[in-house]
Design a protein around this motif. Sequence first.
Motif, PDB file in Angstrom:
ATOM      1  N   TYR A  84     -10.410  -6.865  -5.409  1.00 29.83           N
ATOM      2  CA  TYR A  84     -11.259  -5.765  -4.960  1.00 29.83           C
ATOM      3  C   TYR A  84     -12.247  -5.303  -6.011  1.00 29.83           C
ATOM      4  N   ALA A  85     -12.411  -6.089  -7.063  1.00 26.49           N
ATOM      5  CA  ALA A  85     -13.375  -5.788  -8.130  1.00 26.49           C
ATOM      6  C   ALA A  85     -13.244  -4.324  -8.578  1.00 26.49           C
ATOM      7  N   THR A  86     -12.036  -3.935  -8.854  1.00 30.61           N
ATOM      8  CA  THR A  86     -11.762  -2.553  -9.241  1.00 30.61           C
ATOM      9  C   THR A  86     -11.503  -2.477 -10.740  1.00 30.61           C
ATOM     10  N   GLU A  87     -12.564  -2.561 -11.490  1.00 30.25           N
ATOM     11  CA  GLU A  87     -12.457  -2.537 -12.948  1.00 30.25           C
ATOM     12  C   GLU A  87     -11.821  -1.255 -13.465  1.00 30.25           C
ATOM     13  N   THR A  88     -11.838  -0.205 -12.641  1.00 36.96           N
ATOM     14  CA  THR A  88     -11.291   1.074 -13.076  1.00 36.96           C
ATOM     15  C   THR A  88      -9.770   1.111 -13.001  1.00 36.96           C
ATOM     16  N   LEU A  89      -9.158   0.123 -12.375  1.00 36.57           N
ATOM     17  CA  LEU A  89      -7.696   0.107 -12.246  1.00 36.57           C
ATOM     18  C   LEU A  89      -7.064  -0.226 -13.589  1.00 36.57           C
ATOM     19  N   ASN A  90      -6.294   0.712 -14.115  1.00 42.51           N
ATOM     20  CA  ASN A  90      -5.583   0.517 -15.371  1.00 42.51           C
ATOM     21  C   ASN A  90      -4.170   0.042 -15.041  1.00 42.51           C
ATOM     22  N   VAL A  91      -3.966  -1.242 -15.118  1.00 42.31           N
ATOM     23  CA  VAL A  91      -2.680  -1.846 -14.772  1.00 42.31           C
ATOM     24  C   VAL A  91      -1.568  -1.291 -15.663  1.00 42.31           C
ATOM     25  N   GLU A  92      -1.886  -0.956 -16.886  1.00 39.86           N
ATOM     26  CA  GLU A  92      -0.883  -0.451 -17.828  1.00 39.86           C
ATOM     27  C   GLU A  92      -0.304   0.898 -17.390  1.00 39.86           C
ATOM     28  N   ALA A  93      -1.006   1.632 -16.547  1.00 39.95           N
ATOM     29  CA  ALA A  93      -0.492   2.921 -16.060  1.00 39.95           C
ATOM     30  C   ALA A  93       0.759   2.725 -15.206  1.00 39.95           C
ATOM     31  N   PHE A  94       1.010   1.482 -14.784  1.00 44.70           N
ATOM     32  CA  PHE A  94       2.153   1.178 -13.926  1.00 44.70           C
ATOM     33  C   PHE A  94       3.233   0.385 -14.673  1.00 44.70           C
ATOM     34  N   ARG A  95       3.112   0.300 -15.971  1.00 45.92           N
ATOM     35  CA  ARG A  95       4.050  -0.479 -16.806  1.00 45.92           C
ATOM     36  C   ARG A  95       5.494  -0.036 -16.556  1.00 45.92           C
ATOM     37  N   GLY A  96       6.373  -1.029 -16.393  1.00 48.79           N
ATOM     38  CA  GLY A  96       7.798  -0.768 -16.222  1.00 48.79           C
ATOM     39  C   GLY A  96       8.192  -0.380 -14.801  1.00 48.79           C
ATOM     40  N   MET A  97       7.251  -0.365 -13.892  1.00 47.55           N
ATOM     41  CA  MET A  97       7.514   0.068 -12.527  1.00 47.55           C
ATOM     42  C   MET A  97       7.802  -1.142 -11.639  1.00 47.55           C
ATOM     43  N   GLY A  98       8.877  -1.083 -10.877  1.00 49.69           N
ATOM     44  CA  GLY A  98       9.193  -2.123  -9.908  1.00 49.69           C
ATOM     45  C   GLY A  98       8.554  -1.815  -8.569  1.00 49.69           C
ATOM     46  N   GLY A  99       8.797  -2.678  -7.618  1.00 43.96           N
ATOM     47  CA  GLY A  99       8.199  -2.523  -6.299  1.00 43.96           C
ATOM     48  C   GLY A  99       8.627  -1.257  -5.581  1.00 43.96           C
ATOM     49  N   ILE A 100       9.900  -0.928  -5.657  1.00 44.04           N
ATOM     50  CA  ILE A 100      10.389   0.280  -4.986  1.00 44.04           C
ATOM     51  C   ILE A 100       9.713   1.514  -5.568  1.00 44.04           C
ATOM     52  N   GLN A 101       9.617   1.561  -6.899  1.00 42.55           N
ATOM     53  CA  GLN A 101       8.978   2.719  -7.543  1.00 42.55           C
ATOM     54  C   GLN A 101       7.497   2.800  -7.176  1.00 42.55           C
ATOM     55  N   LEU A 102       6.821   1.653  -7.149  1.00 44.55           N
ATOM     56  CA  LEU A 102       5.403   1.634  -6.803  1.00 44.55           C
ATOM     57  C   LEU A 102       5.189   2.152  -5.381  1.00 44.55           C
ATOM     58  N   LYS A 103       5.981   1.649  -4.450  1.00 47.60           N
ATOM     59  CA  LYS A 103       5.832   2.046  -3.055  1.00 47.60           C
ATOM     60  C   LYS A 103       6.275   3.480  -2.793  1.00 47.60           C
ATOM     61  N   SER A 104       7.115   4.025  -3.655  1.00 46.58           N
ATOM     62  CA  SER A 104       7.589   5.394  -3.431  1.00 46.58           C
ATOM     63  C   SER A 104       6.588   6.443  -3.926  1.00 46.58           C
ATOM     64  N   LEU A 105       5.554   6.007  -4.648  1.00 47.76           N
ATOM     65  CA  LEU A 105       4.539   6.957  -5.096  1.00 47.76           C
ATOM     66  C   LEU A 105       3.758   7.488  -3.904  1.00 47.76           C
ATOM     67  N   THR A 106       3.480   8.775  -3.935  1.00 44.88           N
ATOM     68  CA  THR A 106       2.654   9.357  -2.874  1.00 44.88           C
ATOM     69  C   THR A 106       1.206   8.938  -3.101  1.00 44.88           C
ATOM     70  N   GLU A 107       0.380   9.170  -2.090  1.00 40.08           N
ATOM     71  CA  GLU A 107      -1.043   8.853  -2.234  1.00 40.08           C
ATOM     72  C   GLU A 107      -1.653   9.657  -3.385  1.00 40.08           C
ATOM     73  N   ALA A 108      -1.253  10.919  -3.507  1.00 32.84           N
ATOM     74  CA  ALA A 108      -1.774  11.769  -4.589  1.00 32.84           C
ATOM     75  C   ALA A 108      -1.352  11.228  -5.956  1.00 32.84           C
ATOM     76  N   GLN A 109      -0.110  10.777  -6.074  1.00 35.40           N
ATOM     77  CA  GLN A 109       0.362  10.215  -7.342  1.00 35.40           C
ATOM     78  C   GLN A 109      -0.382   8.929  -7.690  1.00 35.40           C
ATOM     79  N   LEU A 110      -0.636   8.099  -6.679  1.00 30.44           N
ATOM     80  CA  LEU A 110      -1.378   6.859  -6.929  1.00 30.44           C
ATOM     81  C   LEU A 110      -2.812   7.159  -7.332  1.00 30.44           C
ATOM     82  N   LYS A 111      -3.422   8.167  -6.704  1.00 27.76           N
ATOM     83  CA  LYS A 111      -4.786   8.546  -7.081  1.00 27.76           C
ATOM     84  C   LYS A 111      -4.826   9.071  -8.506  1.00 27.76           C
TER      85      LYS A 111
END
Length: 129
Positions: A84-111
């Motif tokens: 999605y050519a999203t250069e602003t996405l900081n992958v490191e902000a999600f370090r140590g997070m598994g799939g369950i934790q990622l999916k459990s984030l609310t939309e506000a938390q992901l934003k």
Amino acid sequence: MSSLSSSSSSSSGSSDVHHDENQIIDDEEEEAEAEIAVAAAALPLAVVQLNPPQIPQHLGLPENSNDWVPDHVHIFLQWFKEEYATETLNVEAFRGMGGIQLKSLTEAQLKEKAPFVGDLIYNFFHLNE
């Protein structure tokens, strides 16, 4: 003499009308371009909502994102960033997070973690369920 001055004033009047028509056309073009820009900004979200993307199999991720370990989340986010050519996405902000934790984030938390694309990530998972 009066015929010359009246013809010159009428051609000047015609010029003013032509200038006004051009200005109206320019204004309409600017408005149309602004509407297109707004629509284009919303397009990625609309496309994700209408046609939920599938994660490519060649990434080697478990089919069920609940089974993802942190390395899988990292691979997914790298793919998402490139897809999605999203250069602003900081992958490191999600370090140590598994799939369950990622999916459990609310939309506000992901934003908060991914300011310009958090809603896309949120919709990606919730539209693919």
